[in-house]
Design a protein around this motif. Structure first.
Motif, PDB file in Angstrom:
ATOM      1  N   THR A   1       0.833  -1.202   0.000  1.00 25.94           N
ATOM      2  CA  THR A   1       0.000   0.000   0.000  1.00 25.94           C
ATOM      3  C   THR A   1       0.868   1.253   0.000  1.00 25.94           C
ATOM      4  OG1 THR A   1      -1.877  -1.097   1.026  1.00 25.94           O
ATOM      5  CG2 THR A   1      -1.751   1.290   1.305  1.00 25.94           C
ATOM      6  N   ALA A   2       1.927   1.251   0.792  1.00 26.98           N
ATOM      7  CA  ALA A   2       2.833   2.403   0.830  1.00 26.98           C
ATOM      8  C   ALA A   2       3.453   2.636  -0.547  1.00 26.98           C
ATOM      9  CB  ALA A   2       3.920   2.188   1.881  1.00 26.98           C
ATOM     10  N   VAL A   3       3.962   1.582  -1.152  1.00 25.93           N
ATOM     11  CA  VAL A   3       4.606   1.691  -2.473  1.00 25.93           C
ATOM     12  C   VAL A   3       3.601   2.142  -3.520  1.00 25.93           C
ATOM     13  CG1 VAL A   3       5.653   0.337  -4.340  1.00 25.93           C
ATOM     14  CG2 VAL A   3       6.433   0.032  -1.973  1.00 25.93           C
ATOM     15  N   ASP A   4       2.433   1.554  -3.517  1.00 23.61           N
ATOM     16  CA  ASP A   4       1.403   1.928  -4.482  1.00 23.61           C
ATOM     17  C   ASP A   4       1.051   3.407  -4.334  1.00 23.61           C
ATOM     18  OD1 ASP A   4      -0.447   1.546  -6.538  1.00 23.61           O
ATOM     19  OD2 ASP A   4      -1.974   0.684  -5.225  1.00 23.61           O
ATOM     20  N   GLY A   5       0.920   3.866  -3.108  1.00 24.44           N
ATOM     21  CA  GLY A   5       0.635   5.278  -2.871  1.00 24.44           C
ATOM     22  C   GLY A   5       1.741   6.186  -3.382  1.00 24.44           C
ATOM     23  N   VAL A   6       2.986   5.787  -3.151  1.00 24.94           N
ATOM     24  CA  VAL A   6       4.132   6.578  -3.628  1.00 24.94           C
ATOM     25  C   VAL A   6       4.136   6.628  -5.149  1.00 24.94           C
ATOM     26  CG1 VAL A   6       6.658   6.641  -3.789  1.00 24.94           C
ATOM     27  CG2 VAL A   6       5.550   6.210  -1.576  1.00 24.94           C
ATOM     28  N   LEU A   7       3.969   5.483  -5.782  1.00 24.15           N
ATOM     29  CA  LEU A   7       4.005   5.448  -7.248  1.00 24.15           C
ATOM     30  C   LEU A   7       2.857   6.244  -7.863  1.00 24.15           C
ATOM     31  CD1 LEU A   7       5.048   1.732  -7.885  1.00 24.15           C
ATOM     32  CD2 LEU A   7       6.489   3.783  -7.962  1.00 24.15           C
ATOM     33  N   GLN A   8       1.657   6.119  -7.301  1.00 23.06           N
ATOM     34  CA  GLN A   8       0.527   6.884  -7.829  1.00 23.06           C
ATOM     35  C   GLN A   8       0.735   8.386  -7.641  1.00 23.06           C
ATOM     36  OE1 GLN A   8      -3.516   5.657  -7.009  1.00 23.06           O
ATOM     37  NE2 GLN A   8      -2.842   3.547  -6.657  1.00 23.06           N
ATOM     38  N   THR A   9       1.247   8.765  -6.498  1.00 25.84           N
ATOM     39  CA  THR A   9       1.506  10.176  -6.228  1.00 25.84           C
ATOM     40  C   THR A   9       2.513  10.735  -7.229  1.00 25.84           C
ATOM     41  OG1 THR A   9       0.951   9.932  -3.895  1.00 25.84           O
ATOM     42  CG2 THR A   9       2.378  11.794  -4.480  1.00 25.84           C
ATOM     43  N   PHE A  10       3.560   9.979  -7.521  1.00 25.77           N
ATOM     44  CA  PHE A  10       4.574  10.421  -8.484  1.00 25.77           C
ATOM     45  C   PHE A  10       3.993  10.500  -9.893  1.00 25.77           C
ATOM     46  CE2 PHE A  10       8.170   9.418 -11.371  1.00 25.77           C
ATOM     47  CZ  PHE A  10       8.887  10.587 -11.186  1.00 25.77           C
ATOM     48  N   ARG A  11       3.311   9.451 -10.319  1.00 26.89           N
ATOM     49  CA  ARG A  11       2.837   9.427 -11.715  1.00 26.89           C
ATOM     50  C   ARG A  11       1.793  10.488 -11.985  1.00 26.89           C
ATOM     51  NH1 ARG A  11      -0.753   3.894 -11.836  1.00 26.89           N
ATOM     52  NH2 ARG A  11      -2.706   4.922 -11.305  1.00 26.89           N
ATOM     53  N   ARG A  12       1.061  10.927 -10.974  1.00 30.01           N
ATOM     54  CA  ARG A  12       0.070  11.996 -11.178  1.00 30.01           C
ATOM     55  C   ARG A  12       0.726  13.301 -11.620  1.00 30.01           C
ATOM     56  NH1 ARG A  12      -2.192  10.082  -6.019  1.00 30.01           N
ATOM     57  NH2 ARG A  12      -3.892   8.688  -6.563  1.00 30.01           N
ATOM     58  N   ARG A  13       2.015  13.386 -11.475  1.00 29.49           N
ATOM     59  CA  ARG A  13       2.740  14.610 -11.810  1.00 29.49           C
ATOM     60  C   ARG A  13       3.513  14.495 -13.123  1.00 29.49           C
ATOM     61  NH1 ARG A  13       0.830  14.096  -7.163  1.00 29.49           N
ATOM     62  NH2 ARG A  13       0.403  15.992  -5.990  1.00 29.49           N
ATOM     63  N   LEU A  14       3.266  13.431 -13.854  1.00 25.77           N
ATOM     64  CA  LEU A  14       3.969  13.191 -15.115  1.00 25.77           C
ATOM     65  C   LEU A  14       3.006  13.140 -16.285  1.00 25.77           C
ATOM     66  CD1 LEU A  14       6.308  10.236 -14.038  1.00 25.77           C
ATOM     67  CD2 LEU A  14       6.827  12.690 -13.985  1.00 25.77           C
TER      68      LEU A  14
END
Length: 150
Positions: free
Chosen positions: A33-46
Motif C-alpha cells: 500500500t505504501a509503495v502503491d501510494g508513492v508510485l501513484q503520487t509520483f505518476r500523477r505529476r507526469l
C-alpha cells in the motif's frame, strides 16, 4: 526473454523487503500500500510519455504496479511540498493504510537498489527537477544503493 520477466518474483520480493526494512512495516500488504501510494503520487505529476519512460527502467512487477489503472488523459498535477505529497500517499486506501512518514524516501531507496543506476539516472535527467528530487536518496555510501539483484 528479459531477465526481469524470468526473475520477476525474486526482484519483487527483494524490493518489498527493502521497503519493509526502511519503513519498519512488518506486513507485505502494508508495504505494498505504501509503495502503491508513492508510485501513484509520483505518476500523477507526469505526462504519459514521462511516466512510460520512467516505467521502462523499473523491474517488471514494479512497472506493472506503476501503470495499473493509470488514466493517462488526466492532466499532470504540479509537484508540491513533501508534506503534501506524503499526505496524498497516505490517502490511498485510508482504512488499511499504515504508511509511515518516510515512505517516499524508503521507496526511493528501494527503487535505486532494484534498478540499473545508469538507466534510472538517464530517465530522471529528462524529467523536471521536482521529479528528480522525488527520487533523491541520502545514502551513507554509494555501495548502500548498489543494485541487489543483477
Amino acid at each position: 526473454m528479459p531477465w526481469t520477466y524470468r526473475h520477476a518474483t525474486r526482484e519483487w520480493r527483494a524490493f518489498l523487503e527493502d521497503v519493509k526494512l526502511k519503513t519498519d512495516l512488518a506486513s507485505d500488504n502494508h508495504a505494498y500500500t505504501a509503495v502503491d501510494g508513492v508510485l501513484q503520487t509520483f505518476r500523477r505529476r507526469l505526462t504519459a510519455q514521462q511516466g512510460l519512460d520512467f516505467a521502462t527502467v523499473l523491474p517488471s512487477v514494479l512497472r506493472a504496479i506503476f501503470v495499473h489503472d493509470w488514466d493517462v488523459t488526466t492532466p499532470p498535477r504540479p509537484f508540491a511540498a513533501r508534506s503534501l505529497l506524503m499526505a496524498e500517499v497516505k490517502a490511498l486506501r485510508p482504512n488499511h493504510n499504515l504508511t509511515p512518514d518516510n515512505a517516499i524516501e524508503a521507496t526511493a531507496w528501494a527503487v535505486w537498489r532494484c534498478t540499473n543506476h545508469r538507466d534510472l539516472e538517464r530517465v530522471l535527467a529528462r524529467l523536471p527537477e521536482p521529479a528528480r528530487d522525488f527520487w533523491r536518496v541520502d545514502a551513507g555510501s554509494r555501495s548502500e544503493l548498489q543494485q541487489r539483484i543483477v
